[in-house]
Design a protein around this motif. Structure first.
Motif, PDB file in Angstrom:
ATOM      1  N   MET A  31      37.791  56.087  24.429  1.00  0.00           N
ATOM      2  CA  MET A  31      38.272  55.199  25.469  1.00  0.00           C
ATOM      3  C   MET A  31      37.898  53.762  25.097  1.00  0.00           C
ATOM      4  O   MET A  31      36.772  53.483  24.722  1.00  0.00           O
ATOM      5  CB  MET A  31      37.649  55.614  26.793  1.00  0.00           C
ATOM      6  N   SER A  32      38.838  52.865  25.190  1.00  0.00           N
ATOM      7  CA  SER A  32      38.582  51.483  24.796  1.00  0.00           C
ATOM      8  C   SER A  32      37.956  50.699  25.949  1.00  0.00           C
ATOM      9  O   SER A  32      38.122  51.027  27.119  1.00  0.00           O
ATOM     10  CB  SER A  32      39.870  50.810  24.340  1.00  0.00           C
ATOM     11  N   GLU A  33      37.236  49.668  25.571  1.00  0.00           N
ATOM     12  CA  GLU A  33      36.593  48.786  26.538  1.00  0.00           C
ATOM     13  C   GLU A  33      37.642  47.863  27.153  1.00  0.00           C
ATOM     14  O   GLU A  33      38.578  47.450  26.476  1.00  0.00           O
ATOM     15  CB  GLU A  33      35.529  47.954  25.803  1.00  0.00           C
ATOM     16  N   PRO A  34      37.508  47.523  28.449  1.00  0.00           N
ATOM     17  CA  PRO A  34      38.488  46.616  29.059  1.00  0.00           C
ATOM     18  C   PRO A  34      38.508  45.265  28.339  1.00  0.00           C
ATOM     19  O   PRO A  34      37.504  44.832  27.781  1.00  0.00           O
ATOM     20  CB  PRO A  34      38.009  46.454  30.498  1.00  0.00           C
ATOM     21  N   ALA A  35      39.659  44.609  28.365  1.00  0.00           N
ATOM     22  CA  ALA A  35      39.810  43.323  27.690  1.00  0.00           C
ATOM     23  C   ALA A  35      38.948  42.241  28.343  1.00  0.00           C
ATOM     24  O   ALA A  35      38.520  41.306  27.692  1.00  0.00           O
ATOM     25  CB  ALA A  35      41.276  42.903  27.699  1.00  0.00           C
ATOM     26  N   TRP A  36      38.676  42.364  29.636  1.00  0.00           N
ATOM     27  CA  TRP A  36      37.903  41.340  30.325  1.00  0.00           C
ATOM     28  C   TRP A  36      36.813  42.012  31.132  1.00  0.00           C
ATOM     29  O   TRP A  36      37.045  42.990  31.831  1.00  0.00           O
ATOM     30  CB  TRP A  36      38.805  40.523  31.262  1.00  0.00           C
ATOM     31  N   ARG A  37      35.602  41.487  31.016  1.00  0.00           N
ATOM     32  CA  ARG A  37      34.481  42.004  31.786  1.00  0.00           C
ATOM     33  C   ARG A  37      33.939  40.888  32.657  1.00  0.00           C
ATOM     34  O   ARG A  37      33.882  39.737  32.230  1.00  0.00           O
ATOM     35  CB  ARG A  37      33.369  42.477  30.863  1.00  0.00           C
ATOM     36  N   PRO A  38      33.494  41.207  33.868  1.00  0.00           N
ATOM     37  CA  PRO A  38      32.909  40.155  34.703  1.00  0.00           C
ATOM     38  C   PRO A  38      31.590  39.669  34.105  1.00  0.00           C
ATOM     39  O   PRO A  38      30.916  40.406  33.385  1.00  0.00           O
ATOM     40  CB  PRO A  38      32.675  40.849  36.051  1.00  0.00           C
ATOM     41  N   LEU A  39      31.250  38.431  34.386  1.00  0.00           N
ATOM     42  CA  LEU A  39      30.010  37.866  33.880  1.00  0.00           C
ATOM     43  C   LEU A  39      28.805  38.496  34.559  1.00  0.00           C
ATOM     44  O   LEU A  39      28.837  38.787  35.754  1.00  0.00           O
ATOM     45  CB  LEU A  39      29.969  36.358  34.139  1.00  0.00           C
TER      46      LEU A  39
END
Length: 112
Positions: free
Chosen positions: A1-9
């Motif tokens: 499973m790939s990591e999301p393109a954007w992660r919250p800070l």
């Protein structure tokens, strides 16, 4: 499973974001001025990128962090910490609260 393109800070990322914005505004520097200074440090970040850092839409990587610290004449650690020069909370709001001036938040401690 790939990591999301954007992660919250996380907390450190938010401290960096808020500190960069606060320092830039206190010095009266526009994004263009910071962009030019970063280019002289060898780390190009466009005005659009700087705006995205301000809004929390762009993560600051280690190379960005080092260059931003140099631009503002600080140690990297100073950009990572809550702002101690906040006249309201001095970088330490009560547990579970957020300072409305600098937007630093304190996590509840275990057992609280």
């Amino acid at each position: 499973m790939s990591e999301p393109a954007w992660r919250p800070l996380g907390p450190a990322g938010n401290n960096v974001r808020r500190n960069v914005r606060r320092l830039r505004e206190r010095r009266g520097w526009g994004y263009g001025h910071v962009e030019e200074r970063l280019a002289r440090e060898g780390r190009a970040i466009t005005t659009l990128g700087l705006s995205a850092i301000d809004s929390g839409e762009r993560l600051v990587d280690v190379d960005d962090l080092v260059a931003l610290a140099a631009v503002f004449g600080l140690d990297v650690e100073e950009l990572l910490r809550p702002p101690l020069d906040c006249d309201t909370c001095h970088g330490a709001p009560p547990a579970g609260f957020m300072c409305m001036e600098c937007e630093t938040s304190a996590l509840r401690t275990a057992g609280a």
